[in-house]
Motif scaffolding. Structure first.
Motif, mmCIF file in Angstrom:
data_model
loop_
_atom_site.group_PDB
_atom_site.id
_atom_site.type_symbol
_atom_site.label_atom_id
_atom_site.label_comp_id
_atom_site.label_asym_id
_atom_site.label_seq_id
_atom_site.Cartn_x
_atom_site.Cartn_y
_atom_site.Cartn_z
ATOM 1 N N THR A 18 40.437 69.679 38.272
ATOM 2 C CA THR A 18 40.809 68.280 38.475
ATOM 3 C C THR A 18 42.212 68.176 39.059
ATOM 4 N N GLN B 230 38.223 73.190 33.870
ATOM 5 C CA GLN B 230 37.981 71.822 34.341
ATOM 6 C C GLN B 230 39.303 71.106 34.597
ATOM 7 N N SER B 231 40.264 71.320 33.719
ATOM 8 C CA SER B 231 41.575 70.693 33.907
ATOM 9 C C SER B 231 42.248 71.212 35.185
ATOM 10 N N LYS B 232 42.148 72.518 35.418
ATOM 11 C CA LYS B 232 42.733 73.106 36.626
ATOM 12 C C LYS B 232 42.059 72.562 37.879
ATOM 13 N N LYS C 126 39.546 74.642 30.062
ATOM 14 C CA LYS C 126 40.791 74.796 30.824
ATOM 15 C C LYS C 126 40.523 74.804 32.320
#
Length: 645
Positions: free
Chosen positions: A352, A348-350, A346
């Motif tokens: 990016t 990593q998504s934030k 999660k």
């Protein structure tokens, strides 16, 4: 069973050992401080004692579980190598006492910081006290982050240090309890951080404390407060920028420069940023934890004493809880130290999404000037200051790298350890820092050394009495082992912060028995071979083939026990286990590279093979006795067969 071929090229073994010893002592005398002094532990040398007191907005003592969790995290950070043996204990219901064998209080202060990490978009950036006659502050170099799996940061100039997006000072839904002479930002940010339905009790208490302090600050500043409101009004309306204020107005807000860190913290975040007389030294003097609320915009500065970059930052969209691991390293491409961050799924998504947002902001232009109107930087905020504020040039779909600024080997290591073991559940203030004397002292260390000397002496006396000439081999082997151990602890002290304590000395003393056991196994095998009627020369290779398996098995068990003890134990027991394991490894090194080759070399000498000198002559097998006289009898000194096998 055919006899082993026997002769080994002992010079090869001695040469390898000589190279190892020469390399170790070359590192001792030509690297680091070039002094052959082992790093001593707190009980032998003394060090630094720091008392930390947990602070909370409501003034209540923290829970016992939070205090113990903080103690464990601090101990893990301080003892990152696992062998410096710090003393980290709780005292009362809110204090933690940290005792370490370290004379650098500044480094210890860094290790006990909360280490709460946040990634915030830079809304605007300026310098803390620009000259009144300067049209614009000079641009400062900030690192930029490229888009790659592990992006590297390279310096690039900041496009503008004047506010590119003037922060709003609109009060939040929570009204101020403090009256103000101006309808502008008078009662804003301090209470604004407060009462939202999702705010926890700590944030509510902190907001209430800020509101109370703000009322006192307004009364203390008097006319300067009204001047500060006028500055905000002019900047918001576009009539002036913070670096182009009228000199009389700038003089009127000079009292803001005399506020304490707590008083500055009570000011609205916009006021902290836009008033040029609110300096970075004041902002960095705020208490730990004042920027913990991720849902609020904040003002922060770079780390260090002589910093001038002041940032107005958006809410934190990526936090330390989104980081999976951290490690420090040296970037050969950029020639500097950095900290590599690996995100959770999660997280990593934030991350990016945050870099995408920064790139989009950087691509926006001001319709009046045609220049970029938004800052494309993302600030990496640790506790209350900005570690780095790289410009984001491309969307990053991989991990992050923190570098640039004042990051060196020490700070990179400290930062990686802080992030690796997580942030503290509590904020602390340092009550006291003082040097402490050795808890045991030189006398106890001398007692430990004396005990070791007595142990070695007893081993030597026993070997000389029982093995005669072979006892000299024991003495030489112990000497080589001692030289290797000494160089190792000096280098380990420099490399991994290994501190030799009394428990560590006890580990070395116990290891004397392990080393002596290796000699006993080898020599007893040798005696058995001679007893069977072989000469000393032919008995050595046979005895070694059988003895080395036993030696390897025994040392493997000892090392495994030391490793398990080190893994499960804490504090001084770790030091004991570490030195026990280290001595076991050195024992194998000495036995294989020195003891066996030396015995093999001496066995070729007629003098060493003499029964009276070697201690191997008082052996006579029953078969030999029957062949000589018909009946078996007790072994007789000097009777030995000379059969070659």
């Amino acid at each position: 069973m055919a006899a082993p071929s026997g002769r080994i090229k002992v010079t090869r073994y001695f040469a390898v050992l000589a190279v190892i010893l020469a390399g170790l002592y070359a590192l001792v005398f030509f690297t680091g401080d070039q002094k052959p002094h082992p790093k001593l532990g707190l009980d032998l040398q003394g060090g630094t004692s720091m008392t930390l007191s947990a602070i909370s907005a409501d003034g209540k003592a923290p829970s016992a579980s939070n205090l113990n969790e903080a103690r464990q995290i601090i101990e893990n950070r301080v003892n990152a190598s696992g062998v410096s043996e710090p003393e980290v204990v709780t005292e009362g219901n809110r204090n933690i006492v940290v005792n370490v064998a370290n004379d650098d209080p500044d480094q210890l202060r860094q290790l006990v910081q909360p280490a709460k990490l946040a990634f915030r978009t830079v809304l605007s950036q300026t310098t803390d006290s620009p000259p009144a006659d300067s049209p614009s502050p000079s641009a400062s170099a900030t690192p930029s982050t490229s888009a790659s799996a592990t992006p590297s940061s390279t310096p690039s100039a900041t496009p503008s240090t004047t506010p590119s997006a003037t922060p709003s000072t609109t009060p939040s839904a929570s009204p101020s309890s403090t009256p103000s002479a101006s309808p502008s930002a008078s009662g804003s940010a301090a209470p604004a951080a407060s009462a939202t339905p999702s705010a926890n009790a700590s944030q509510v208490a902190l907001a209430a404390s800020r509101a109370k302090t703000l009322a006192e600050v307004q009364k203390k500043l008097g006319p300067a407060w009204d001047a500060g409101q006028e500055v905000l009004s002019e900047v918001e309306s576009g009539q002036a920028s913070p670096d182009q204020l009228d000199p009389s107005l700038l003089a009127a807000i000079a009292p803001f420069a005399k506020l304490s860190g707590t008083e500055v913290d009570s000011l609205p975040a916009e006021m902290q940023f836009l008033l040029p007389t609110v300096t970075c030294s004041e902002l960095n003097a705020r208490a730990p934890g004042v920027l913990d609320d991720a849902s609020q915009q904040v003002t922060a500065c770079d780390q260090g004493d002589n910093v001038h970059n002041k940032y107005f930052l958006d809410v934190a969209k990526v936090q330390g809880t989104d980081v999976k691991s951290a490690s420090s390293g040296y970037d050969t491409n950029n020639g500097g130290w950095n900290v590599d961050l690996s995100f959770t799924g999660k997280g990593q998504s934030k991350w990016t999404a945050l870099t995408q947002e920064a790139v989009n902001a950087g691509q926006q232009t001001d319709p009046n000037t045609g220049q970029p109107g938004q800052n494309s930087s993302v600030a990496i905020v640790l506790d209350d200051s900005v570690v780095s504020a790289p410009q984001i040039q491309n969307v990053i779909v991989g991990d992050a790298i923190i570098n640039g600024g004042n990051i060196n080997q020490d700070s990179a290591t400290v930062l990686a350890n802080q992030l690796k073991y997580g942030s503290l559940p509590l904020s602390f203030k340092i009550e006291s820092t003082q040097n402490v004397s050795p808890t045991l002292g030189t006398q106890q260390m001398n007692y430990g050394i004396l005990a070791g000397a007595i142990g070695i002496a007893l081993v030597v006396i026993y070997c000389l009495f029982y093995y005669r000439g072979l006892g000299l081999v024991v003495i030489a082997s112990l000497l080589i082992s001692g030289l290797t151990v000494f160089a190792s602890i000096v280098l380990l002290g420099r490399g991994i912060n290994f501190s030799l304590s009394l428990a560590g000395i006890a580990g070395f003393i116990v290891a004397i028995g392990i080393t002596a056991d290796s000699f006993v196994v080898f020599f007893e095998r040798l005696k058995d071979e001679v007893k069977d009627g072989r000469t000393v020369r032919s008995a050595v290779p046979r005895a070694w083939v059988r003895a080395r398996r036993t030696i390897l098995s025994a040392d493997a068990v000892s090392f495994l026990a030391a490793a398990i003890l080190y893994w499960l134990a804490a504090g001084e027991v770790k030091g004991f286990a570490f030195t026990l394991g280290l001595s076991t490894i050195i024992d194998l090194l000495v036995v294989f590279l020195f003891t066996h080759p030396l015995v093999s070399l001496l066995s070729r000498s007629n003098g060493f093979s003499s029964p009276r000198f070697s201690g191997l002559g008082n052996l006579r097998s029953d078969a030999a006795a029957e062949a000589a006289g018909g009946t078996a009898r007790a072994p007789r000194f000097g009777a030995v067969r000379t059969k070659e096998s």
